[in-house]
Design a protein around this motif. Structure first.
Motif, PDB file in Angstrom:
ATOM      1  N   SER A  14      22.416 -15.132 -20.567  1.00 27.95           N
ATOM      2  CA  SER A  14      22.371 -16.345 -19.755  1.00 27.95           C
ATOM      3  C   SER A  14      21.234 -17.244 -20.244  1.00 27.95           C
ATOM      4  N   ASP A  15      20.873 -18.225 -19.421  1.00 24.00           N
ATOM      5  CA  ASP A  15      19.820 -19.175 -19.781  1.00 24.00           C
ATOM      6  C   ASP A  15      18.494 -18.757 -19.149  1.00 24.00           C
ATOM      7  N   VAL A  16      17.414 -18.969 -19.869  1.00 26.95           N
ATOM      8  CA  VAL A  16      16.088 -18.663 -19.340  1.00 26.95           C
ATOM      9  C   VAL A  16      15.093 -19.723 -19.809  1.00 26.95           C
ATOM     10  N   THR A  17      14.008 -19.838 -19.061  1.00 23.57           N
ATOM     11  CA  THR A  17      12.869 -20.649 -19.494  1.00 23.57           C
ATOM     12  C   THR A  17      11.669 -19.733 -19.664  1.00 23.57           C
ATOM     13  N   ILE A  18      10.756 -20.136 -20.539  1.00 28.80           N
ATOM     14  CA  ILE A  18       9.572 -19.338 -20.852  1.00 28.80           C
ATOM     15  C   ILE A  18       8.348 -20.225 -20.760  1.00 28.80           C
ATOM     16  N   ASP A  19       7.302 -19.735 -20.122  1.00 31.34           N
ATOM     17  CA  ASP A  19       6.026 -20.450 -20.144  1.00 31.34           C
ATOM     18  C   ASP A  19       4.902 -19.436 -20.112  1.00 31.34           C
ATOM     19  N   GLY A  20       3.836 -19.743 -20.824  1.00 31.79           N
ATOM     20  CA  GLY A  20       2.719 -18.808 -20.857  1.00 31.79           C
ATOM     21  C   GLY A  20       1.677 -19.210 -21.873  1.00 31.79           C
ATOM     22  N   THR A  21       0.800 -18.273 -22.172  1.00 34.82           N
ATOM     23  CA  THR A  21      -0.284 -18.496 -23.123  1.00 34.82           C
ATOM     24  C   THR A  21      -0.250 -17.402 -24.182  1.00 34.82           C
ATOM     25  N   ALA A  22      -0.350 -17.812 -25.435  1.00 30.06           N
ATOM     26  CA  ALA A  22      -0.397 -16.856 -26.539  1.00 30.06           C
ATOM     27  C   ALA A  22      -1.718 -17.020 -27.277  1.00 30.06           C
ATOM     28  N   MET A  23      -2.222 -15.923 -27.803  1.00 31.52           N
ATOM     29  CA  MET A  23      -3.459 -15.944 -28.589  1.00 31.52           C
ATOM     30  C   MET A  23      -3.220 -15.254 -29.918  1.00 31.52           C
ATOM     31  N   LEU A  24      -3.762 -15.834 -31.002  1.00 36.39           N
ATOM     32  CA  LEU A  24      -3.699 -15.245 -32.332  1.00 36.39           C
ATOM     33  C   LEU A  24      -5.121 -14.935 -32.774  1.00 36.39           C
ATOM     34  N   ASN A  25      -5.362 -13.666 -33.123  1.00 37.87           N
ATOM     35  CA  ASN A  25      -6.694 -13.246 -33.546  1.00 37.87           C
ATOM     36  C   ASN A  25      -6.615 -12.521 -34.885  1.00 37.87           C
ATOM     37  N   ASP A  26      -7.731 -12.505 -35.576  1.00 37.55           N
ATOM     38  CA  ASP A  26      -7.865 -11.741 -36.827  1.00 37.55           C
ATOM     39  C   ASP A  26      -6.757 -12.069 -37.818  1.00 37.55           C
ATOM     40  N   VAL A  27      -6.363 -13.328 -37.871  1.00 36.05           N
ATOM     41  CA  VAL A  27      -5.318 -13.730 -38.808  1.00 36.05           C
ATOM     42  C   VAL A  27      -5.899 -13.772 -40.219  1.00 36.05           C
ATOM     43  N   ARG A  28      -5.272 -13.049 -41.113  1.00 39.76           N
ATOM     44  CA  ARG A  28      -5.773 -12.935 -42.474  1.00 39.76           C
ATOM     45  C   ARG A  28      -5.862 -14.308 -43.154  1.00 39.76           C
ATOM     46  N   ASP A  29      -6.979 -14.561 -43.796  1.00 37.73           N
ATOM     47  CA  ASP A  29      -7.236 -15.791 -44.562  1.00 37.73           C
ATOM     48  C   ASP A  29      -7.400 -17.030 -43.692  1.00 37.73           C
ATOM     49  N   GLY A  34      -2.492  -9.966 -38.605  1.00 31.09           N
ATOM     50  CA  GLY A  34      -2.857 -10.743 -37.434  1.00 31.09           C
ATOM     51  C   GLY A  34      -2.612  -9.953 -36.161  1.00 31.09           C
ATOM     52  N   LYS A  35      -3.227 -10.398 -35.060  1.00 31.58           N
ATOM     53  CA  LYS A  35      -3.042  -9.781 -33.758  1.00 31.58           C
ATOM     54  C   LYS A  35      -2.562 -10.836 -32.764  1.00 31.58           C
ATOM     55  N   VAL A  36      -1.676 -10.420 -31.868  1.00 25.88           N
ATOM     56  CA  VAL A  36      -1.028 -11.352 -30.947  1.00 25.88           C
ATOM     57  C   VAL A  36      -1.164 -10.837 -29.522  1.00 25.88           C
ATOM     58  N   TYR A  37      -1.417 -11.771 -28.602  1.00 25.61           N
ATOM     59  CA  TYR A  37      -1.408 -11.466 -27.169  1.00 25.61           C
ATOM     60  C   TYR A  37      -0.634 -12.568 -26.465  1.00 25.61           C
ATOM     61  N   PHE A  38       0.215 -12.184 -25.511  1.00 26.05           N
ATOM     62  CA  PHE A  38       0.975 -13.186 -24.758  1.00 26.05           C
ATOM     63  C   PHE A  38       1.008 -12.792 -23.295  1.00 26.05           C
ATOM     64  N   ARG A  39       0.828 -13.792 -22.451  1.00 20.06           N
ATOM     65  CA  ARG A  39       0.970 -13.602 -21.011  1.00 20.06           C
ATOM     66  C   ARG A  39       1.739 -14.789 -20.457  1.00 20.06           C
ATOM     67  N   GLY A  40       2.826 -14.502 -19.734  1.00 24.26           N
ATOM     68  CA  GLY A  40       3.617 -15.605 -19.205  1.00 24.26           C
ATOM     69  C   GLY A  40       4.759 -15.136 -18.338  1.00 24.26           C
ATOM     70  N   ASN A  41       5.647 -16.061 -18.064  1.00 22.11           N
ATOM     71  CA  ASN A  41       6.787 -15.788 -17.186  1.00 22.11           C
ATOM     72  C   ASN A  41       8.095 -16.142 -17.889  1.00 22.11           C
ATOM     73  N   ILE A  42       9.114 -15.340 -17.633  1.00 21.81           N
ATOM     74  CA  ILE A  42      10.476 -15.648 -18.045  1.00 21.81           C
ATOM     75  C   ILE A  42      11.289 -15.836 -16.777  1.00 21.81           C
ATOM     76  N   ASN A  43      11.868 -17.023 -16.612  1.00 19.75           N
ATOM     77  CA  ASN A  43      12.594 -17.352 -15.395  1.00 19.75           C
ATOM     78  C   ASN A  43      14.076 -17.605 -15.677  1.00 19.75           C
ATOM     79  N   LYS A  44      14.913 -17.217 -14.747  1.00 15.62           N
ATOM     80  CA  LYS A  44      16.338 -17.514 -14.842  1.00 15.62           C
ATOM     81  C   LYS A  44      16.531 -19.024 -14.742  1.00 15.62           C
ATOM     82  N   ALA A  45      17.554 -19.539 -15.421  1.00 18.41           N
ATOM     83  CA  ALA A  45      17.769 -20.988 -15.430  1.00 18.41           C
ATOM     84  C   ALA A  45      19.240 -21.285 -15.681  1.00 18.41           C
TER      85      ALA A  45
END
Length: 382
Positions: free
Chosen positions: A49-64, A321-332
């Motif tokens: 089905s359809d969904v929406t996504i919102d949140g915050t992502a962080m990228l750390n220790d990305v090579r170069d 690289g390292k990734v962190y994400f926090r957010g919501n996935i909502n039905k739409a």
């Protein structure tokens, strides 16, 4: 004891007893992969089905790269349109870098950076990014097993069972493997549960049963489910452990390459849903790329709140690289064109094949990093 020996001496009765133990015990085990998961809602209202996504992502220790960044992410996915679009507003320390747009359609993925004169990339993944999940018509729960008790008994009489091999677990218990074939035309109640048409071929799986009449492992050959023209040449789905707490997918790619992805339910955290995950990509050049981490989630009104923790992407040289994400996935219910706000003609972008990206991953990442550094005024290594 006599009844137990009788069961052990008959593979057909062993399988029936193991199915009963699964229904009574495994479904109520917090370590069961689908414990506290509404599988019917997950497939019908999220995957298909359809969904929406919102949140915050962080990228750390990305090579170069030399610095970390965070992104405010907003996106939407339409299953009917087979399209996904997301906008990520990137920040480095206190400097706003600008938006990065990510799109996907069918097998293609796109990245556009409007503030870098619409710097754009198109990637051919050679995989269906919008595959349809089974349309479950019921949850796999005690109620379903009770309602289909007679169907299960009847199916146990129709299937063919052939001993194949054995496996030994960490406790040195020996589980016997049986090749179980559901003949074409049998098991209608299973296909009804999955919301799919009855297959026009026999369905084969291998089920390992331990001396306590527990299902120790189930292996399902997905060859017949692979779409024509797919880059995946063969695939196998494995459910492992007496608690069915681990699932992994093995896929064979062209030119002798392989992917193994696994998810493991951590039932020790009863206050939240917790899954460890790992994906390994084995190239034909002896290189191994891996992504590991864990995910937690909780239901919220109209959707689900998720966190992806400690996701680390590596190769033989170490961390990419390292990734962190926090957010919501909502039905739409999405009625507009998901691509309506894109700033370039996506179909005019030069396409980078997965093979080309694989053969020069470092060069591609280095070029991207150089463009990012130029944008924020940092010196670029020549």
């Amino acid at each position: 004891m006599v009844a137990y020996v009788a069961i052990v001496s008959s593979p057909r009765l062993m399988l029936l007893a193991a199915t009963t133990r699964f229904a009574v015990e495994t479904l109520n085990n917090p370590k069961y992969l689908l414990y506290n998961v509404d599988i019917m809602e997950l497939c019908q209202e999220y995957f298909n089905s359809d969904v929406t996504i919102d949140g915050t992502a962080m990228l750390n220790d990305v090579r170069d790269l030399g610095f970390s960044m965070d992104m405010d992410v907003q996106g939407e996915r339409s299953f009917d349109q087979k399209k996904f679009a997301a906008n990520a507003n990137m920040n480095v320390v206190f400097l706003e870098v600008g938006d990065t747009q990510v799109y996907a359609e069918n097998e293609m993925a796109y990245m556009v950076v409007p503030m870098l004169d619409n710097l754009s990339y198109a990637f051919d993944t050679d995989m269906n990014l919008f595959f349809k999940a089974p349309e479950f018509t019921s949850d796999i729960d005690q109620e379903w097993f009770n309602a289909n008790k007679n169907n299960i008994i009847q199916l146990s009489k129709e299937i063919s069972i052939e001993k194949v091999d054995e496996i030994v677990d960490e406790n040195k218990w020996v589980s016997i493997g049986y090749k179980v074939t559901i003949p074409q035309g049998s098991g209608d109640f299973i296909w009804e549960l999955l919301g799919v048409e009855a297959p026009d071929h026999d369905v084969v799986s291998v089920i390992y049963i331990n001396p306590a009449c527990q299902i120790r492992r189930m292996e399902i050959d997905l060859q017949d489910a692979i779409e024509p023209g797919s880059t995946i040449q063969s695939a196998k789905l494995v459910l492992d452990g007496t608690d069915f707490g681990k699932m992994y997918l093995e896929a064979t790619l062209p030119e002798g390459e392989n992917i193994i992805s696994s998810v493991v339910r951590n039932g020790d955290y009863i206050f939240t849903n917790y899954i460890d995950f790992e994906t390994q990509y084995f190239t034909n050049k002896g290189e191994t790329y891996a992504a590991t981490g864990y995910m937690t989630w909780e239901p919220i009104n109209g959707g689900v709140s998720i966190e992806i923790h400690d996701m680390e992407i590596t190769d033989s040289k170490g961390t990419i690289g390292k990734v962190y994400f926090r957010g919501n996935i909502n039905k739409a219910h999405i009625n507009h064109d998901v691509f309506e706000n894109n700033t370039v003609d996506l179909y005019s972008i030069e396409v980078i094949s997965w093979k080309r990206l694989r053969d020069d991953t470092e060069g591609f990442v280095r070029d991207m990093m150089s463009e990012t550094k130029r944008r924020i005024g940092l010196p670029v290594d020549e």
